[in-house]
Design an enzyme around this catalytic site. Structure first.
Site, short mmCIF file in Angstrom:
data_model
loop_
_atom_site.label_atom_id
_atom_site.label_comp_id
_atom_site.label_asym_id
_atom_site.label_seq_id
_atom_site.Cartn_x
_atom_site.Cartn_y
_atom_site.Cartn_z
N LYS A 9 0.83 -1.20 0.00
CA LYS A 9 0.00 0.00 0.00
C LYS A 9 0.88 1.26 0.00
O LYS A 9 2.08 1.18 0.26
CB LYS A 9 -0.92 -0.04 1.23
CG LYS A 9 -1.90 -1.20 1.22
CD LYS A 9 -2.82 -1.14 2.43
CE LYS A 9 -3.83 -2.26 2.43
NZ LYS A 9 -4.77 -2.14 3.58
N TYR A 49 -12.27 -2.66 -2.84
CA TYR A 49 -12.78 -2.61 -1.47
C TYR A 49 -14.31 -2.60 -1.41
O TYR A 49 -14.89 -2.15 -0.42
CB TYR A 49 -12.19 -1.41 -0.73
CG TYR A 49 -10.75 -1.65 -0.30
CD1 TYR A 49 -10.41 -2.74 0.50
CD2 TYR A 49 -9.73 -0.78 -0.68
CE1 TYR A 49 -9.11 -2.97 0.90
CE2 TYR A 49 -8.41 -1.00 -0.27
CZ TYR A 49 -8.11 -2.10 0.51
OH TYR A 49 -6.81 -2.33 0.91
N PHE A 57 -15.45 4.08 7.06
CA PHE A 57 -14.09 4.40 6.62
C PHE A 57 -13.88 4.22 5.11
O PHE A 57 -12.78 4.44 4.59
CB PHE A 57 -13.05 3.56 7.38
CG PHE A 57 -13.22 2.06 7.26
CD1 PHE A 57 -12.75 1.38 6.13
CD2 PHE A 57 -13.84 1.33 8.25
CE1 PHE A 57 -12.89 0.01 6.01
CE2 PHE A 57 -13.99 -0.06 8.14
CZ PHE A 57 -13.52 -0.71 7.01
N ASN A 112 -1.93 0.28 6.95
CA ASN A 112 -1.37 -0.97 7.50
C ASN A 112 -0.49 -1.71 6.48
O ASN A 112 -0.31 -2.92 6.56
CB ASN A 112 -2.49 -1.85 8.08
CG ASN A 112 -3.54 -2.21 7.05
OD1 ASN A 112 -3.39 -1.88 5.86
ND2 ASN A 112 -4.58 -2.88 7.47
N HIS A 115 -1.69 -5.57 1.71
CA HIS A 115 -2.97 -6.27 1.52
C HIS A 115 -2.67 -7.70 1.08
O HIS A 115 -1.77 -7.94 0.28
CB HIS A 115 -3.79 -5.58 0.41
CG HIS A 115 -4.93 -6.44 -0.09
ND1 HIS A 115 -6.16 -6.47 0.53
CD2 HIS A 115 -5.01 -7.33 -1.13
CE1 HIS A 115 -6.94 -7.34 -0.12
NE2 HIS A 115 -6.27 -7.86 -1.13
N GLU A 126 -9.46 -11.04 -7.35
CA GLU A 126 -8.52 -9.91 -7.20
C GLU A 126 -7.37 -9.99 -8.20
O GLU A 126 -6.96 -8.98 -8.76
CB GLU A 126 -7.98 -9.87 -5.77
CG GLU A 126 -9.03 -9.46 -4.76
CD GLU A 126 -8.50 -9.34 -3.35
OE1 GLU A 126 -9.18 -8.73 -2.51
OE2 GLU A 126 -7.39 -9.87 -3.06
P1 IDP Z 1 -7.81 -6.73 5.93
O1 IDP Z 1 -6.98 -5.85 5.04
O2 IDP Z 1 -7.02 -7.20 7.13
O3 IDP Z 1 -8.49 -7.86 5.20
P2 IDP Z 1 -10.42 -5.44 6.10
O4 IDP Z 1 -11.29 -5.48 7.30
O5 IDP Z 1 -10.82 -6.25 4.90
O6 IDP Z 1 -8.93 -5.81 6.58
O7 IDP Z 1 -10.28 -3.93 5.67
C1 IDP Z 1 -9.68 -3.57 4.45
C2 IDP Z 1 -8.76 -2.40 4.69
O8 IDP Z 1 -9.55 -1.27 5.11
C3 IDP Z 1 -7.76 -2.57 5.84
O9 IDP Z 1 -6.60 -3.28 5.45
C4 IDP Z 1 -7.48 -1.15 6.22
O10 IDP Z 1 -6.55 -0.52 5.33
C5 IDP Z 1 -8.85 -0.49 6.06
N1 IDP Z 1 -9.62 -0.50 7.31
C6 IDP Z 1 -10.24 -1.56 7.90
N2 IDP Z 1 -10.87 -1.19 9.05
C7 IDP Z 1 -10.64 0.16 9.16
C8 IDP Z 1 -11.03 1.12 10.14
O11 IDP Z 1 -11.71 0.84 11.14
N3 IDP Z 1 -10.60 2.40 9.93
C9 IDP Z 1 -9.86 2.77 8.86
N4 IDP Z 1 -9.47 1.89 7.91
C10 IDP Z 1 -9.86 0.60 8.06
#
Ligand code: IDP
Ligand code: MG
Length: 145
Positions: A9, A49, A57, A112, A115, A126
């Site tokens: 990312k 997404y 978010f 984070n 992905h 994907e």
């Molecule tokens: P993942 O990447 O671990 O599968 P997901 O719940 O699918 O997590 O969420 C996709 C992406 O959305 C996350 O990797 C993160 O970048 C973002 N994200 C998830 N939850 C939040 C949140 O509560 N606040 C802001 N961004 C979030």
């Protein structure tokens, strides 16, 4: 053999962590079969997404992932999807275990760093979204380690 889509990312790219992240996955024995740099447009970001479109978010996430270039890769291996999710770590870096990419390198829940596809079915969709057939390399590793 499973395949999984990995994205480095914007926060990972911009902090110079691309090599480190690819290396962690390669070290695990996963085979790199596709790799490219791209700048996601908002339409593709929304598709990627889409499962989160009703979350508060969502818009910030779409803006973030399309804010700067990213690196996309496909890794192949036995149980690659699960293994990559394990190496990636929990979504929130504060909850991700030490030794995982997010636990060691992630900044916060949105930023984070990486992905990884969450299931074999998602991975197939994907990978098709990011790569054409000719961009994916089916090769044998002649030098085994
Ligand atoms: P993942 O990447 O671990 O599968 P997901 O719940 O699918 O997590 O969420 C996709 C992406 O959305 C996350 O990797 C993160 O970048 C973002 N994200 C998830 N939850 C939040 C949140 O509560 N606040 C802001 N961004 C979030
Ligand atoms: Mg997810």
């Amino acid at each position: 053999m499973e395949r999984s889509l990995v994205l480095i990312k914007p926060d990972g790219m911009q902090r110079g962590l691309t090599g480190t992240i690819i290396n962690r996955l390669e070290e695990q024995g996963l085979k790199l079969i596709a790799l490219k740099m791209l700048h996601l447009d908002k339409a593709l970001a929304r598709k990627h997404y889409a499962a989160h479109r009703d979350k508060p978010f969502f818009e910030n996430l779409v803006n973030y992932i399309s804010s700067a270039p990213i690196v996309a890769a496909v890794f192949e291996g036995e149980r690659a999807v699960k293994i990559i999710r394990k190496i990636t770590g929990a979504t929130d870096p504060a909850k991700a275990e030490t030794g995982t990419i997010r636990g060691d390198l992630g900044l916060n829940t949105r930023h984070n760093t990486v992905h990884g596809s969450d299931s074999v079915e998602t991975a197939e969709k994907e990978i098709k979204r990011f790569f054409t057939e000719s961009e994916i390399f089916d090769y044998d590793r002649v030098i085994e380690n």
